[in-house]
Design an enzyme around this catalytic site. Structure first.
Site, PDB file in Angstrom:
ATOM      1  N   SER A  16       0.826  -1.212   0.000  1.00 44.70           N
ATOM      2  CA  SER A  16       0.000   0.000   0.000  1.00 44.70           C
ATOM      3  C   SER A  16       0.863   1.267   0.000  1.00 44.70           C
ATOM      4  CB  SER A  16      -0.905   0.018   1.233  1.00 44.70           C
ATOM      5  OG  SER A  16      -1.536   1.282   1.326  1.00 44.70           O
ATOM      6  N   LYS A  67     -13.950  -3.595   3.476  1.00 41.98           N
ATOM      7  CA  LYS A  67     -14.751  -2.365   3.417  1.00 41.98           C
ATOM      8  C   LYS A  67     -16.200  -2.602   3.866  1.00 41.98           C
ATOM      9  CE  LYS A  67     -11.992   0.086  -0.018  1.00 41.98           C
ATOM     10  NZ  LYS A  67     -11.998   0.877  -1.257  1.00 41.98           N
ATOM     11  N   ASP A 104     -14.136   7.271  -1.483  1.00 35.17           N
ATOM     12  CA  ASP A 104     -13.713   6.822  -2.824  1.00 35.17           C
ATOM     13  C   ASP A 104     -14.360   7.663  -3.931  1.00 35.17           C
ATOM     14  OD1 ASP A 104     -11.885   4.859  -2.188  1.00 35.17           O
ATOM     15  OD2 ASP A 104     -13.341   3.224  -2.219  1.00 35.17           O
TER      16      ASP A 104
HETATM   17  P1  NAP Z   1     -13.990  -5.440  -6.014  1.00 43.11           P
HETATM   18  O1  NAP Z   1     -15.108  -4.876  -5.211  1.00 43.11           O
HETATM   19  O2  NAP Z   1     -13.355  -6.724  -5.620  1.00 43.11           O
HETATM   20  O3  NAP Z   1     -14.518  -5.575  -7.543  1.00 43.11           O
HETATM   21  C1  NAP Z   1     -13.673  -6.100  -8.538  1.00 43.11           C
HETATM   22  C2  NAP Z   1     -14.354  -5.943  -9.894  1.00 43.11           C
HETATM   23  O4  NAP Z   1     -13.450  -6.402 -10.902  1.00 43.11           O
HETATM   24  C3  NAP Z   1     -15.632  -6.781 -10.050  1.00 43.11           C
HETATM   25  O5  NAP Z   1     -16.512  -6.085 -10.884  1.00 43.11           O
HETATM   26  C4  NAP Z   1     -15.114  -8.047 -10.722  1.00 43.11           C
HETATM   27  O6  NAP Z   1     -16.073  -8.702 -11.509  1.00 43.11           O
HETATM   28  C5  NAP Z   1     -14.052  -7.464 -11.640  1.00 43.11           C
HETATM   29  N1  NAP Z   1     -13.044  -8.465 -12.000  1.00 43.11           N
HETATM   30  C6  NAP Z   1     -12.139  -9.039 -11.171  1.00 43.11           C
HETATM   31  N2  NAP Z   1     -11.367  -9.911 -11.867  1.00 43.11           N
HETATM   32  C7  NAP Z   1     -11.841  -9.909 -13.148  1.00 43.11           C
HETATM   33  C8  NAP Z   1     -11.472 -10.606 -14.334  1.00 43.11           C
HETATM   34  N3  NAP Z   1     -10.468 -11.498 -14.332  1.00 43.11           N
HETATM   35  N4  NAP Z   1     -12.175 -10.361 -15.454  1.00 43.11           N
HETATM   36  C9  NAP Z   1     -13.202  -9.461 -15.469  1.00 43.11           C
HETATM   37  N5  NAP Z   1     -13.593  -8.761 -14.374  1.00 43.11           N
HETATM   38  C10 NAP Z   1     -12.908  -8.989 -13.227  1.00 43.11           C
HETATM   39  O7  NAP Z   1     -12.783  -4.393  -6.118  1.00 43.11           O
HETATM   40  P2  NAP Z   1     -12.900  -2.795  -6.136  1.00 43.11           P
HETATM   41  O8  NAP Z   1     -12.712  -2.266  -4.784  1.00 43.11           O
HETATM   42  O9  NAP Z   1     -14.101  -2.421  -6.923  1.00 43.11           O
HETATM   43  O10 NAP Z   1     -11.569  -2.396  -6.956  1.00 43.11           O
HETATM   44  C11 NAP Z   1     -11.490  -2.586  -8.350  1.00 43.11           C
HETATM   45  C12 NAP Z   1     -10.132  -2.062  -8.834  1.00 43.11           C
HETATM   46  O11 NAP Z   1     -10.084  -0.647  -8.636  1.00 43.11           O
HETATM   47  C13 NAP Z   1      -8.993  -2.675  -8.012  1.00 43.11           C
HETATM   48  O12 NAP Z   1      -8.030  -3.173  -8.865  1.00 43.11           O
HETATM   49  C14 NAP Z   1      -8.468  -1.536  -7.167  1.00 43.11           C
HETATM   50  O13 NAP Z   1      -7.062  -1.569  -7.056  1.00 43.11           O
HETATM   51  C15 NAP Z   1      -8.897  -0.292  -7.948  1.00 43.11           C
HETATM   52  N6  NAP Z   1      -9.189   0.818  -7.020  1.00 43.11           N
HETATM   53  C16 NAP Z   1      -8.413   1.926  -7.114  1.00 43.11           C
HETATM   54  C17 NAP Z   1      -8.625   2.987  -6.253  1.00 43.11           C
HETATM   55  C18 NAP Z   1      -7.762   4.217  -6.347  1.00 43.11           C
HETATM   56  O14 NAP Z   1      -7.754   5.027  -5.400  1.00 43.11           O
HETATM   57  N7  NAP Z   1      -7.058   4.418  -7.444  1.00 43.11           N
HETATM   58  C19 NAP Z   1      -9.644   2.913  -5.287  1.00 43.11           C
HETATM   59  C20 NAP Z   1     -10.445   1.757  -5.231  1.00 43.11           C
HETATM   60  C21 NAP Z   1     -10.174   0.706  -6.098  1.00 43.11           C
HETATM   61  P3  NAP Z   1     -17.047  -9.829 -10.882  1.00 43.11           P
HETATM   62  O15 NAP Z   1     -18.160  -9.064 -10.212  1.00 43.11           O
HETATM   63  O16 NAP Z   1     -17.502 -10.595 -12.056  1.00 43.11           O
HETATM   64  O17 NAP Z   1     -16.234 -10.626  -9.906  1.00 43.11           O
END
Ligand code: NAP
Length: 284
Positions: A16, A67, A104
Site C-alpha cells: 500500500s 470495506k 472513494d
Molecule cells: P472489487 O469490489 O473486488 O470488484 C472487482 C471488480 O473487478 C468486479 O466487478 C469483478 O467482476 C471485476 N473483475 C475481477 N477480476 C476480473 C477478471 N479477471 N475479469 C473481469 N472482471 C474482473 O474491487 P474494487 O474495490 O471495486 O476495486 C477494483 C479495482 O479498482 C482494483 O483493482 C483496485 O485496485 C482499484 N481501485 C483503485 C482505487 C484508487 O484510489 N485508485 C480505489 C479503489 C479501487 P465480478 O463481479 O464478475 O467478480
C-alpha cells in the site's frame, strides 16, 4: 510513540502507498503523528477492526477485503457509506464509537477535475464492485444522466444498474462480452476501468478503444504499472487518459483531515513521491 496515530487495515497491505502518502503530509505539516499499515488476518478481522479505539488510534482507512465489514462494525455511518454499502474510513468519535465514511467517490471525481469532459455523454464503467459503485454514484452526483455497466458477473451489473436507476439516472447493464461494442461505446464521454485487469500480475484488459469518440476520457483506476497499458493505448490513440494515482491521493485528503484535524498541507508533490515509490517496487 507519536501523539496522533492513524492507520490502514487490509489483507494484504504490504504494497500500500497510503503510509508513504500520509507520512509525507504529516512531515510537511510538522505534526506529532504517524500512520501505520496493519495487515489484519481474516481470522481476527472483526475483533481487530472493532478494537481500533482501544489501541488509541484516531481512526483507520480500510481497504480490501474489509470495506463491507468495516461498515457493519461502525456505530454510525455517513449517507455515502450507507449508500455504497462499504466504508474506507473508520473514525473514532469522542464517545469511542466508530463512525464509517467512504471517500472513494470524492477522490474519483476530484481526480477527474481539470480534464476536458462532456458530462452530458453517457459513462461506461467496466466492473461492478466497490470502486465501480463509488464511481457510478459520484458521477450521478456530478450530473451524469446515463451510466452503462459491463461486468463479468452479469447479475452484479444488473444490481448496480438498478441502483443507478433508483438514484435517478438512466442505466444499462451490458454483457461483459459486449463491453467494447459500438452500441455501448460510440457516444460515451467517459470510460472507467474499475476491474483489476491490467494491474501488475493480472491479465490485461481486453478492450478495443477504436469505437470511442475522440472526446472520450479514459480513466483507469489502477496505477501499477505506470502508465497502465490502457492509459498508454488511450494516449497513443489521441484520447485524454488518467490512471488511479490521483484518485488514491484525492480520496486520502478527507481521511487525513478527519484523523489529524487539519487539511493536508499544500505544496507536497505526492504524485512525484508516490511515482518514485512505484518505480522502486516495480518488478525488474
Ligand atoms: P472489487 O469490489 O473486488 O470488484 C472487482 C471488480 O473487478 C468486479 O466487478 C469483478 O467482476 C471485476 N473483475 C475481477 N477480476 C476480473 C477478471 N479477471 N475479469 C473481469 N472482471 C474482473 O474491487 P474494487 O474495490 O471495486 O476495486 C477494483 C479495482 O479498482 C482494483 O483493482 C483496485 O485496485 C482499484 N481501485 C483503485 C482505487 C484508487 O484510489 N485508485 C480505489 C479503489 C479501487 P465480478 O463481479 O464478475 O467478480
Amino acid at each position: 510513540m507519536a501523539g496522533l496515530l492513524a492507520g490502514l487495515v487490509g489483507w494484504p497491505v504490504a504494497h500500500s502507498l497510503s503510509p508513504a502518502l500520509h507520512r509525507a503530509w504529516i512531515a510537511a505539516a510538522g505534526l506529532d503523528a504517524d500512520y501505520v499499515a496493519f495487515a489484519v488476518d481474516p481470522r481476527h478481522a472483526p475483533q481487530a477492526i472493532a478494537a481500533t479505539p482501544a489501541f488509541g488510534l484516531r481512526g483507520v482507512n480500510v481497504t480490501l477485503p474489509y470495506k463491507e465489514l468495516a461498515l457493519s462494525l461502525a456505530g454510525d455511518a455517513s449517507p455515502t457509506a450507507r449508500r455504497l454499502g462499504a466504508a474506507n474510513v473508520l473514525l473514532v468519535g469522542p464517545d469511542g464509537r466508530l463512525h464509517a465514511d467512504n471517500t472513494d467517490g470524492v477522490g474519483f471525481l476530484a481526480a477527474l477535475e481539470g480534464l476536458p469532459r462532456d458530462r452530458s455523454r453517457p459513462a461506461l464503467i467496466l466492473g461492478a464492485g466497490g470502486a465501480a459503485r463509488a464511481a457510478a454514484f459520484a458521477l450521478i452526483e456530478d450530473g451524469a444522466r446515463e451510466i452503462r455497466v459491463a461486468n463479468r458477473d452479469a447479475a452484479r451489473a444488473k444490481r448496480l444498474a438498478a441502483d443507478v436507476r433508483g438514484a435517478g439516472a438512466r442505466a444499462i447493464a451490458a454483457d461483459w462480452a459486449e463491453r467494447a461494442s459500438a452500441v455501448l461505446t460510440a457516444d460515451v464521454g467517459l470510460l472507467v476501468n474499475a476491474t483489476p485487469l491490467g494491474m501488475n500480475d493480472q491479465p490485461q484488459l481486453d478492450f478495443d478503444l477504436a469505437n470511442l469518440p475522440r472526446e472520450a476520457v479514459v480513466y483507469d483506476l489502477l496505477y501499477r504499472p505506470r502508465p497502465t497499458a490502457l492509459v498508454a493505448r488511450a494516449r497513443a490513440a489521441g484520447l485524454a487518459a488518467l490512471d488511479g494515482l490521483a484518485m488514491l491521493i484525492a480520496q486520502a485528503r478527507p481521511s487525513f483531515e478527519l484523523f489529524f484535524g487539519r487539511p493536508p498541507p499544500e505544496g507536497v508533490d505526492l504524485e512525484a513521491i508516490l511515482a518514485a515509490k512505484l518505480g522502486e517496487s516495480a518488478p525488474a
